[in-house]
Design an enzyme around this catalytic site. Structure first.
Site, short mmCIF file in Angstrom:
data_model
loop_
_atom_site.label_atom_id
_atom_site.label_comp_id
_atom_site.label_asym_id
_atom_site.label_seq_id
_atom_site.Cartn_x
_atom_site.Cartn_y
_atom_site.Cartn_z
N ASP A 225 46.85 30.93 50.91
CA ASP A 225 45.80 30.96 51.94
C ASP A 225 45.55 32.39 52.41
O ASP A 225 44.42 32.84 52.55
CB ASP A 225 46.12 30.01 53.11
CG ASP A 225 47.57 30.10 53.59
OD1 ASP A 225 48.38 30.84 52.99
OD2 ASP A 225 47.89 29.42 54.59
N ASP A 249 43.13 28.55 39.61
CA ASP A 249 41.78 28.02 39.46
C ASP A 249 40.95 28.36 40.69
O ASP A 249 39.82 28.84 40.59
CB ASP A 249 41.84 26.49 39.27
CG ASP A 249 40.46 25.88 39.18
OD1 ASP A 249 39.64 26.38 38.38
OD2 ASP A 249 40.19 24.90 39.91
C1 IPM Z 1 38.19 26.59 34.93
C2 IPM Z 1 37.55 25.26 35.16
C3 IPM Z 1 38.45 24.18 34.56
C4 IPM Z 1 39.77 24.23 35.29
C5 IPM Z 1 37.86 22.77 34.56
C6 IPM Z 1 36.50 22.72 33.93
C7 IPM Z 1 38.80 21.81 33.87
O1 IPM Z 1 37.31 25.05 36.50
O2 IPM Z 1 38.36 26.99 33.77
O3 IPM Z 1 38.51 27.28 35.91
O4 IPM Z 1 39.93 23.58 36.33
O5 IPM Z 1 40.65 24.91 34.81
MN MN Z 2 37.79 26.74 37.77
#
Ligand code: IPM
Ligand code: MN
Length: 356
Positions: A225, A249
């Site tokens: 965070d 992500d």
């Molecule tokens: C990314 C995308 C993917 C993930 C999805 C599409 C599965 O958001 O490459 O960051 O969550 O890794």
């Molecule tokens: Mn992503």
């Protein structure tokens, strides 16, 4: 002397994927001609349309075939008429898991001329790399659901990490920070105050490895965070950030917007000992599909990362410099439809720079 040649699997995929891949290939071809290597491209038809047509998502034979290439270039996966999760899990995540692409490398670099949403920040402030672990965490699919659709429904999705996964990711990140040789700092992004099992493992492994093998690399720790605040307020603090799959992500979308958005952000799904896959971070953008307005720079940058991983670092640098020339001199607004140039024109501009 025979020139080096590489076998590349190309998955244009859904939506705007084919359009941006076309431009990435254009630029790769320009690099090929100038830098004395050759690429043999093999296209694979995967994505929503094949699924609708045949019911196939990623046939085992195709997956096996992908193992025989030197690298994979992916456009985008995702279809507006197909329930979220089916194609993402069945194609992108399955390739990541089965080819053991355990690193997701996401450079965060603000190129010259690109408008940055952060006040008073320029290219000198935003230049770091996120090393996202790419095979563990909640992404493993461990979990389940019970009594679905009832008031007592139970849903469970488990964050899972093994010491082996954590160690190999950390080793990559430490080595990367050393090779990059900028601020020689590696920041671990975690949540040790709440995820007291998983990020305790990461934190111990981080300090043990750093103490033993990477005394020349400075170690920092941030809660996830808090790092979101600092990535906005003081992005210049960062050099290399290492983190788990889920946090990686999330923070890399935040990072992407500070470098101009998904039109420019590229990533590499890397198995340092095997076949790696490169992709623009943005999705299939259905509303822009077929209009020749989507920004191909992220896919072009992904192609550049691919060259770097193949060992063609001079050509990779030329691709990045070509993109930087285009952002500095031509395309100021990176948003789809607002570039002042079409998708194919942007590809032409970079290709011309790379061709010299
Ligand atoms: C990314 C995308 C993917 C993930 C999805 C599409 C599965 O958001 O490459 O960051 O969550 O890794
Ligand atoms: Mn992503």
């Amino acid at each position: 002397m025979s020139q080096k040649s590489y076998k590349i699997a190309v998955i244009p995929g859904d939506g705007t994927g084919p359009e941006v891949i076309r431009e990435a290939v254009k630029v790769l071809n320009a690099a090929e001609a100038r830098y004395g290597f050759s690429l043999t491209l093999t296209e694979f038809d995967l994505g929503g349309e094949r699924y609708q047509r045949t019911g196939e998502i990623l046939p085992d034979s195709v997956l096996q075939g992908l193992r025989g290439f030197d690298a994979i270039l992916l456009g985008a996966i995702g279809h507006p008429d197909i329930k979220p999760g089916i194609l993402e899990k069945g194609i992108i995540l399955r390739i990541r898991f089965e080819l053991d692409l355990y690193i997701n490398l996401r450079p965060v670099k603000l190129f010259p001329g690109v408008e940055c949403p952060l006040k008073d920040k320029g290219p000198e402030h935003i230049d770091y790399v996120v090393v996202r672990e790419n095979t563990g965490d909640v992404y493993t699919g461990a979990g389940g659901v019970m009594m679905k659709g009832t008031p007592h429904e139970v849903a469970m999705q488990t964050a899972l990490y093994t010491r082996y996964q954590v160690d190999r990711c950390l080793r990559y990140a430490f080595t990367f920070a050393r090779r990059r040789n900028k601020r020689r700092t590696l920041a671990l992004c975690g949540k040790t105050n709440v995820l007291t099992y998983v990020y305790d493992l990461w934190e111990r492994a981080f300090h043990e490895m750093g103490e033993k093998d990477y005394r020349d690399i400075k170690r920092e720790y941030y809660h996830v965070d808090a790092i979101c605040m600092w990535m906005i307020k003081n992005p210049e603090w960062f050099d290399v950030i290492v983190t788990g799959n889920m946090f990686g992500d999330i923070i890399t979308d935040l990072a992407a917007i500070t470098q101009g958005g998904l039109g420019i952000a590229a990533s590499g799904n890397i198995n340092p000992e095997g076949v790696s896959m490169f992709e623009p971070m943005g999705g299939s953008a259905p509303k822009y599909t077929g209009k020749n307005v989507i920004n191909p720079l992220a896919a072009i940058c992904a192609g550049g990362m691919m060259l770097d991983t193949l060992g063609e670092s001079v050509a990779a640098r030329a691709v990045e410099e070509g993109v930087m020339w285009v952002t500095a001199n031509k395309v100021r607004n990176l948003a789809a439809g607002q570039m002042g140039y079409s998708t194919s024109q942007v590809g032409d501009l970079v290709a011309r720079q790379v061709a010299g």
